[in-house]
Motif scaffolding. Sequence first.
Motif, PDB file in Angstrom:
ATOM      1  N   UNK A   1       9.073  11.318  40.638  1.00 39.35           N
ATOM      2  CA  UNK A   1       9.512  11.338  39.255  1.00 39.35           C
ATOM      3  C   UNK A   1      11.021  11.571  39.138  1.00 39.35           C
ATOM      4  N   UNK A   2      11.652  11.820  40.270  1.00 39.65           N
ATOM      5  CA  UNK A   2      13.092  12.076  40.230  1.00 39.65           C
ATOM      6  C   UNK A   2      13.838  10.819  39.810  1.00 39.65           C
ATOM      7  N   UNK A   3      13.389   9.668  40.218  1.00 32.67           N
ATOM      8  CA  UNK A   3      14.085   8.440  39.840  1.00 32.67           C
ATOM      9  C   UNK A   3      13.999   8.216  38.317  1.00 32.67           C
ATOM     10  N   UNK A   4      12.879   8.614  37.701  1.00 35.36           N
ATOM     11  CA  UNK A   4      12.746   8.515  36.241  1.00 35.36           C
ATOM     12  C   UNK A   4      13.683   9.512  35.565  1.00 35.36           C
ATOM     13  N   UNK A   5      13.745  10.723  36.093  1.00 33.65           N
ATOM     14  CA  UNK A   5      14.623  11.748  35.523  1.00 33.65           C
ATOM     15  C   UNK A   5      16.084  11.306  35.578  1.00 33.65           C
ATOM     16  N   UNK A   6      16.482  10.671  36.698  1.00 33.46           N
ATOM     17  CA  UNK A   6      17.855  10.198  36.831  1.00 33.46           C
ATOM     18  C   UNK A   6      18.191   9.136  35.775  1.00 33.46           C
ATOM     19  N   UNK A   7      17.205   8.340  35.417  1.00 36.34           N
ATOM     20  CA  UNK A   7      17.434   7.301  34.405  1.00 36.34           C
ATOM     21  C   UNK A   7      17.485   7.917  33.003  1.00 36.34           C
ATOM     22  N   UNK A   8      16.595   8.853  32.717  1.00 35.79           N
ATOM     23  CA  UNK A   8      16.438   9.385  31.365  1.00 35.79           C
ATOM     24  C   UNK A   8      17.296  10.610  31.049  1.00 35.79           C
ATOM     25  N   UNK A   9      17.914  11.216  32.021  1.00 34.60           N
ATOM     26  CA  UNK A   9      18.592  12.502  31.783  1.00 34.60           C
ATOM     27  C   UNK A   9      19.744  12.413  30.802  1.00 34.60           C
ATOM     28  N   UNK A  10      20.359  11.249  30.633  1.00 32.98           N
ATOM     29  CA  UNK A  10      21.488  11.121  29.708  1.00 32.98           C
ATOM     30  C   UNK A  10      21.105  10.484  28.382  1.00 32.98           C
ATOM     31  N   UNK A  11      19.858  10.187  28.166  1.00 38.63           N
ATOM     32  CA  UNK A  11      19.413   9.567  26.911  1.00 38.63           C
ATOM     33  C   UNK A  11      19.310  10.611  25.807  1.00 38.63           C
ATOM     34  N   UNK A  12      19.634  10.193  24.575  1.00 38.36           N
ATOM     35  CA  UNK A  12      19.604  11.111  23.435  1.00 38.36           C
ATOM     36  C   UNK A  12      18.190  11.600  23.141  1.00 38.36           C
ATOM     37  N   UNK A  13      17.241  10.696  23.263  1.00 34.95           N
ATOM     38  CA  UNK A  13      15.860  11.097  22.983  1.00 34.95           C
ATOM     39  C   UNK A  13      15.397  12.161  23.971  1.00 34.95           C
ATOM     40  N   UNK A  14      15.753  12.016  25.228  1.00 34.54           N
ATOM     41  CA  UNK A  14      15.351  12.989  26.241  1.00 34.54           C
ATOM     42  C   UNK A  14      16.000  14.337  25.970  1.00 34.54           C
ATOM     43  N   UNK A  15      17.289  14.324  25.624  1.00 35.53           N
ATOM     44  CA  UNK A  15      17.971  15.594  25.367  1.00 35.53           C
ATOM     45  C   UNK A  15      17.387  16.281  24.130  1.00 35.53           C
ATOM     46  N   UNK A  16      17.016  15.493  23.123  1.00 32.74           N
ATOM     47  CA  UNK A  16      16.390  16.078  21.944  1.00 32.74           C
ATOM     48  C   UNK A  16      15.034  16.674  22.298  1.00 32.74           C
ATOM     49  N   UNK A  17      14.297  16.010  23.163  1.00 27.99           N
ATOM     50  CA  UNK A  17      12.983  16.512  23.588  1.00 27.99           C
ATOM     51  C   UNK A  17      13.135  17.798  24.383  1.00 27.99           C
ATOM     52  N   UNK A  18      14.125  17.839  25.254  1.00 26.98           N
ATOM     53  CA  UNK A  18      14.361  19.054  26.052  1.00 26.98           C
ATOM     54  C   UNK A  18      14.764  20.208  25.138  1.00 26.98           C
ATOM     55  N   UNK A  19      15.582  19.942  24.172  1.00 30.26           N
ATOM     56  CA  UNK A  19      15.968  20.997  23.230  1.00 30.26           C
ATOM     57  C   UNK A  19      14.758  21.517  22.474  1.00 30.26           C
ATOM     58  N   UNK A  20      13.902  20.606  22.073  1.00 31.33           N
ATOM     59  CA  UNK A  20      12.696  21.000  21.343  1.00 31.33           C
ATOM     60  C   UNK A  20      11.803  21.877  22.219  1.00 31.33           C
ATOM     61  N   UNK A  21      11.648  21.493  23.472  1.00 36.38           N
ATOM     62  CA  UNK A  21      10.840  22.299  24.393  1.00 36.38           C
ATOM     63  C   UNK A  21      11.452  23.677  24.608  1.00 36.38           C
ATOM     64  N   UNK A  22      12.743  23.720  24.748  1.00 35.53           N
ATOM     65  CA  UNK A  22      13.421  25.000  24.952  1.00 35.53           C
ATOM     66  C   UNK A  22      13.281  25.902  23.730  1.00 35.53           C
ATOM     67  N   UNK A  23      13.352  25.323  22.556  1.00 33.31           N
ATOM     68  CA  UNK A  23      13.201  26.111  21.330  1.00 33.31           C
ATOM     69  C   UNK A  23      11.780  26.626  21.196  1.00 33.31           C
ATOM     70  N   UNK A  24      10.820  25.854  21.641  1.00 35.26           N
ATOM     71  CA  UNK A  24       9.424  26.291  21.552  1.00 35.26           C
ATOM     72  C   UNK A  24       9.121  27.405  22.540  1.00 35.26           C
ATOM     73  N   UNK A  25       9.698  27.340  23.733  1.00 31.72           N
ATOM     74  CA  UNK A  25       9.427  28.365  24.747  1.00 31.72           C
ATOM     75  C   UNK A  25       9.903  29.731  24.272  1.00 31.72           C
ATOM     76  N   UNK A  26      11.173  29.831  24.147  1.00 31.87           N
ATOM     77  CA  UNK A  26      11.740  31.109  23.732  1.00 31.87           C
ATOM     78  C   UNK A  26      13.137  30.840  23.195  1.00 31.87           C
ATOM     79  N   UNK A  27      13.374  31.241  22.000  1.00 28.82           N
ATOM     80  CA  UNK A  27      14.664  30.953  21.381  1.00 28.82           C
ATOM     81  C   UNK A  27      15.766  31.815  21.989  1.00 28.82           C
TER      82      UNK A  27
END
Length: 156
Positions: A1-27
């Motif tokens: 899955x690392x090759x997928x992460x390398x492709x998606x890591x700079x996409x806006x949708x991915x960064x928004x999803x990561x932010x959402x996950x981080x906010x859900x875990x613990x603010x």
Amino acid sequence: MIHVWRILRHEKKWSAYVKKLNNEKDKSETPNLAHVKGDGDNPKQRPVGHKRAKDERNGKRPALEAISAVEKKLDKFLEVTNKAEKMTEVQQSLASKNLEAAKINHKSAHEKTKAKMLDLYRELLCTPTSDLGVEALAERSKAMESMRLALFSKDN
């Protein structure tokens, strides 16, 4: 899955999803994930989707810059319209004030004319009539009658 992460890591949708996950875990907890390159946008604002970006690129939809330019022009138009309305109101108030001043000036001129007529009437009353002829006496009486009617009528 690392090759997928390398492709998606700079996409806006991915960064928004990561932010959402981080906010859900613990603010309060800071994420230990690898730094995700993003534009730091507000998480409530979603990035442009694939179809919309494609439509904007092909000219089917207006670009955001064009929309913002139209909004700016509309705001300027509304601002100019409001200024024009305010100028119209000011001009109307000035016109009404000028009309009132003209009425006052007219009334003042009328009063001055009436005062001059009254002085002339008083002068005609006080002048001796012994030296006047018959025609002059008739003229004097006609002039005094017309002045009396103009000065002392019930309408005035």
